[in-house]
Design a protein around this motif. Structure first.
Motif, PDB file in Angstrom:
ATOM      1  N   ASN A  10       0.873  -1.183   0.000  1.00  0.00           N
ATOM      2  CA  ASN A  10       0.000   0.000   0.000  1.00  0.00           C
ATOM      3  C   ASN A  10       0.904   1.225   0.000  1.00  0.00           C
ATOM      4  O   ASN A  10       1.472   1.588   1.024  1.00  0.00           O
ATOM      5  CB  ASN A  10      -0.890  -0.039   1.254  1.00  0.00           C
ATOM      6  CG  ASN A  10      -1.707   1.226   1.424  1.00  0.00           C
ATOM      7  OD1 ASN A  10      -1.775   2.056   0.519  1.00  0.00           O
ATOM      8  ND2 ASN A  10      -2.323   1.381   2.594  1.00  0.00           N
ATOM      9  N   LYS A  12       0.194   4.273  -0.386  1.00  0.00           N
ATOM     10  CA  LYS A  12      -0.422   5.493   0.186  1.00  0.00           C
ATOM     11  C   LYS A  12      -0.174   6.698  -0.734  1.00  0.00           C
ATOM     12  O   LYS A  12      -0.115   6.539  -1.947  1.00  0.00           O
ATOM     13  CB  LYS A  12       0.076   5.716   1.614  1.00  0.00           C
ATOM     14  CG  LYS A  12      -0.121   4.456   2.470  1.00  0.00           C
ATOM     15  CD  LYS A  12       0.042   4.660   3.935  1.00  0.00           C
ATOM     16  CE  LYS A  12      -0.194   3.336   4.655  1.00  0.00           C
ATOM     17  NZ  LYS A  12      -0.153   3.446   6.104  1.00  0.00           N
ATOM     18  N   HIS A  95      -9.629   1.404   4.787  1.00  0.00           N
ATOM     19  CA  HIS A  95      -8.361   1.580   5.510  1.00  0.00           C
ATOM     20  C   HIS A  95      -8.587   2.553   6.668  1.00  0.00           C
ATOM     21  O   HIS A  95      -9.366   3.507   6.545  1.00  0.00           O
ATOM     22  CB  HIS A  95      -7.288   2.107   4.549  1.00  0.00           C
ATOM     23  CG  HIS A  95      -5.923   2.093   5.158  1.00  0.00           C
ATOM     24  ND1 HIS A  95      -5.499   3.066   6.027  1.00  0.00           N
ATOM     25  CD2 HIS A  95      -4.915   1.207   5.045  1.00  0.00           C
ATOM     26  CE1 HIS A  95      -4.270   2.775   6.413  1.00  0.00           C
ATOM     27  NE2 HIS A  95      -3.883   1.657   5.837  1.00  0.00           N
ATOM     28  N   GLU A  97      -6.914   4.941   7.741  1.00  0.00           N
ATOM     29  CA  GLU A  97      -6.683   6.359   7.411  1.00  0.00           C
ATOM     30  C   GLU A  97      -7.907   6.947   6.710  1.00  0.00           C
ATOM     31  O   GLU A  97      -8.245   8.119   6.913  1.00  0.00           O
ATOM     32  CB  GLU A  97      -5.413   6.487   6.541  1.00  0.00           C
ATOM     33  CG  GLU A  97      -4.161   6.294   7.389  1.00  0.00           C
ATOM     34  CD  GLU A  97      -2.965   5.715   6.655  1.00  0.00           C
ATOM     35  OE1 GLU A  97      -2.942   5.734   5.402  1.00  0.00           O
ATOM     36  OE2 GLU A  97      -2.047   5.211   7.331  1.00  0.00           O
TER      37      GLU A  97
HETATM   38  P1  PGA Z   1       2.638   0.348   7.674  1.00  0.00           P
HETATM   39  O1  PGA Z   1       1.191   0.578   7.002  1.00  0.00           O
HETATM   40  O2  PGA Z   1       3.157  -0.945   7.123  1.00  0.00           O
HETATM   41  O3  PGA Z   1       3.440   1.523   7.237  1.00  0.00           O
HETATM   42  O4  PGA Z   1       2.430   0.298   9.144  1.00  0.00           O
HETATM   43  C1  PGA Z   1       0.316  -0.491   6.790  1.00  0.00           C
HETATM   44  C2  PGA Z   1      -0.964   0.013   6.169  1.00  0.00           C
HETATM   45  O5  PGA Z   1      -1.402   1.117   6.519  1.00  0.00           O
HETATM   46  O6  PGA Z   1      -1.567  -0.673   5.315  1.00  0.00           O
END
Ligand code: PGA
Length: 252
Positions: A10, A12, A95, A97
């Motif tokens: 991911n 982002k 997700h 977020e």
């Molecule tokens: P991270 O994020 O591996 O940076 O903790 C995981 C995600 O949000 O899918």
């Protein structure tokens, strides 16, 4: 039953088009031939360019979100059919977020899952508790609620097209990973929920990824747990060597 592990990066809100192409060029040879399913989720702007680099590779393309309507006056939104058009076969939905920063609710996530399935996409439905909820002893209740609402529009006939991702909010981007035992407890609980909803033939086949600071140094022990079927990787998916090391751990 042996579920084939599935690792999705991911990305982002990272990567220009050129950076995205370079990243996937770096990942491609490192994961080729490994016995695990692999996907990457670039930002919308880089989807098509990454699809071209992926060409005939077995790495699948995922988007990070979509809207639940198919078209119309929804400025700034992207429809599931548009993601298909951009060569995506997967979409990450719900997700934390999105839930926290963009106020997505269980209900909107459920509608998005239904719309994504209607468009022929495979949703990766994310669930996970905040630190406050964990400390309050609510973890299992929270993830069950998110799971059921997220799957409300899926129906038993489409359940097998789902992927679930357990992502404890307190572990995302914090460097603080759930212990394998903590994660396994929640994964097993989610699988019991899935069994109650769809029966064991389906729940045994569905893959439940773990996400939250998964990295090369902790991937193997997490992936060794009986109900952890892969990873949804944020930070470590932006480095070809780290991402490939996680896929390698998943394949072994
Ligand atoms: P991270 O994020 O591996 O940076 O903790 C995981 C995600 O949000 O899918």
């Amino acid at each position: 039953m042996a579920r084939r592990k599935f690792v999705c990066g991911n990305w982002k809100m990272n990567m220009t088009i050129d950076e995205a192409k370079a990243l996937v060029e770096g990942i491609k040879p490192k994961v080729a031939g490994l016995e695990a399913d692999v996907a990457v989720a670039p930002p919308f702007t880089a989807l098509h360019a990454v699809a071209e680099v992926l060409g005939g590779s077995s790495i699948r393309l995922a988007a990070q979100n979509c809207h639940f309507e198919t078209k119309g006056a929804f400025t700034g939104e992207v429809a599931p059919t548009m993601l298909r058009d951009a060569c995506c076969s997967l979409v990450i939905l719900g997700h934390s977020e999105r839930r926290t920063l963009f106020k997505e609710t269980d209900e909107t996530v459920g509608k998005k899952v239904g719309a994504a399935l209607d468009a022929g996409l495979q949703p990766i439905l994310c669930v996970g508790e905040t630190l406050e909820e964990r400390d309050g002893g609510q973890t299992l209740a929270v993830v069950s609620r998110q799971l059921k609402a997220g799957l409300a529009a899926a129906g038993a006939d489409r359940a097998l097209r789902m992927v679930i991702a357990y992502e404890p909010v307190w572990a995302i981007g914090t460097g603080r990973t759930a212990t394998p035992e903590q994660a396994q407890e929640v994964h097993a609980h989610l699988r019991r929920d899935l069994e109650a909803m769809y029966g064991s033939a389906i729940s045994d086949e569905l893959r439940i990824q773990y996400g939250g600071s998964m990295k090369p140094s902790n991937a193997a022990e997490l992936l060794a747990m009986p109900d952890i079927d892969g990873g949804l990787i944020g930070g470590a998916s932006l480095k070809p060597d780290d991402f490939a090391a996680i896929v390698t751990a998943a394949a072994s």
